[in-house]
Design a protein around this motif. Sequence first.
Motif, short mmCIF file in Angstrom:
data_model
loop_
_atom_site.label_atom_id
_atom_site.label_comp_id
_atom_site.label_asym_id
_atom_site.label_seq_id
_atom_site.Cartn_x
_atom_site.Cartn_y
_atom_site.Cartn_z
N GLY A 42 40.22 35.66 47.91
CA GLY A 42 40.36 34.51 47.22
C GLY A 42 41.48 34.85 46.05
N PHE A 43 42.39 35.39 46.26
CA PHE A 43 43.45 35.56 45.38
C PHE A 43 43.86 34.26 44.70
N ASP A 44 43.75 34.43 43.22
CA ASP A 44 43.81 33.51 42.20
C ASP A 44 42.99 32.19 42.23
N VAL A 45 42.01 32.14 43.31
CA VAL A 45 41.10 31.09 43.57
C VAL A 45 39.64 31.36 43.51
N SER B 171 38.32 44.40 41.76
CA SER B 171 38.13 43.40 40.65
C SER B 171 39.37 42.88 40.05
N GLY B 172 39.73 41.54 40.32
CA GLY B 172 40.97 41.22 39.89
C GLY B 172 42.17 42.03 40.13
N SER B 173 43.09 42.34 39.35
CA SER B 173 44.09 43.19 39.96
C SER B 173 43.78 44.35 39.59
N PRO C 186 49.40 31.86 33.71
CA PRO C 186 48.13 31.40 33.38
C PRO C 186 46.98 31.15 34.46
N HIS C 187 46.86 32.25 35.29
CA HIS C 187 45.87 32.17 36.27
C HIS C 187 44.26 32.03 35.75
N GLY C 188 43.70 31.07 36.75
CA GLY C 188 42.33 30.57 36.13
C GLY C 188 41.14 31.22 36.72
N ASP C 189 41.44 32.18 37.33
CA ASP C 189 40.14 32.81 38.14
C ASP C 189 39.56 34.07 37.36
N ASN C 190 39.63 33.95 36.06
CA ASN C 190 38.70 34.83 35.23
C ASN C 190 38.10 33.77 34.21
N VAL C 191 39.11 33.00 33.61
CA VAL C 191 38.43 31.89 32.41
C VAL C 191 37.47 30.88 33.10
N ILE D 206 34.97 38.89 37.91
CA ILE D 206 35.53 39.39 39.03
C ILE D 206 36.28 38.29 39.54
N ALA D 207 37.68 38.47 39.39
CA ALA D 207 38.47 37.52 40.02
C ALA D 207 38.94 37.83 41.50
N ASN D 208 39.44 36.92 42.22
CA ASN D 208 39.92 36.97 43.61
C ASN D 208 38.88 37.34 44.52
#
Length: 291
Positions: free
Chosen positions: A15-18, A248-250, A128-133, A9-11
């Motif tokens: 916490g967008f992109d972080v 979750s994410g986008s 290249p956003h890193g908040d999933n990988v 779960i990104a964001n």
Amino acid sequence: MKVSAPATIANFGPGFDVFGLCLEKPMDVIEVKLADEVEVKVEGYEVPEDPSRNVASVSALSLLGEVGVESGFKMKIKKGIRPTSGLGSSGASALGGALAIAKLLGVEDKETILRAALEGEKVASGTPHGDNVVPALFGGFVVLNSLFPLNVVKIDVKLKLVVVLPEVKVSTKKARELLPKYVPLRDAVKNLALASSLVLALEEGDIEEAGRLLDDYLAIPYRKPLIAWFDKVRRAALENGAYGLSISGSGPAVFALGDNLKEIGKAVVEAFEEEGIKAEYFISGVGGGAE
Ligand SMILES: Nc1ncnc2c1ncn2[C@@H]1O[C@H](COP(=O)(O)OP(=O)(O)OP(=O)(O)O)[C@@H](O)[C@H]1O
Ligand SMILES: N[C@@H](CCO)C(=O)O
């Protein structure tokens, strides 16, 4: 060599992109062996088998390039995370492809692995956003201060959450194209307050407080055209005892924190169905990262 790469779960609210949280399930399983040619075979959810279009083979090829090894590989992907779900489907595959080759070659440097994985992410989401990988690699809840040099704060938070996955698609690329170049200072300040308080709440294990902080002024407001149902499903979750709900994410997957996760999941599914959208829910704990 076989690697399992988890959904994330990104964001995670403000916490967008972080911020990123690693889930226990679902996951992609990627198996590779070195070969003369590059070949990709996919089972489960449909994604391209063209090695230049599948994020897992793109990141695997990038890892080989990073370490100067001239080789092909045969790759089998058991695709367990639905693409365009918001659960880091491309991120899991991108990490899994790079990590599988890295393990085969004995490469342990995380920055090298992440640099290669981001080449795969770029194919899927354009940037290249890193908040999933990163949470998929580290596990737990991560705060991504910087990618290169890699600076990650990890919290081994213990929590369970409910994820609701509607039968709609949201392309990360399109969702990122909707974002403004600049946001009002007052919104940046609100997110700063929410984000810093959320990290503290998770560090203290105060899940109820963390739920109350699941809001966002930087991305969600601008993405509403893609997720018109968001306010309705969020209301349904809160009216059924959720501490908080966010995207979750986008998207389109949403997640909620609360006590009665099953009831919350059912209420959110019903809210989607009232909008004519089928949905399913599942409950997950926090994952330990790719293996
Ligand atoms: N191995 C793969 N796994 C997932 N998506 C892939 C893969 N290879 C290529 N793709 C393509 O990447 C796109 C999915 O990217 P997108 O980022 O929108 O989905 P997602 O990763 O599930 O969402 P999010 O990044 O919001 O979690 C789809 O067009 C899909 O065909
Ligand atoms: N931080 C990314 C996550 C995508 O999964 C975005 O919101 O575009």
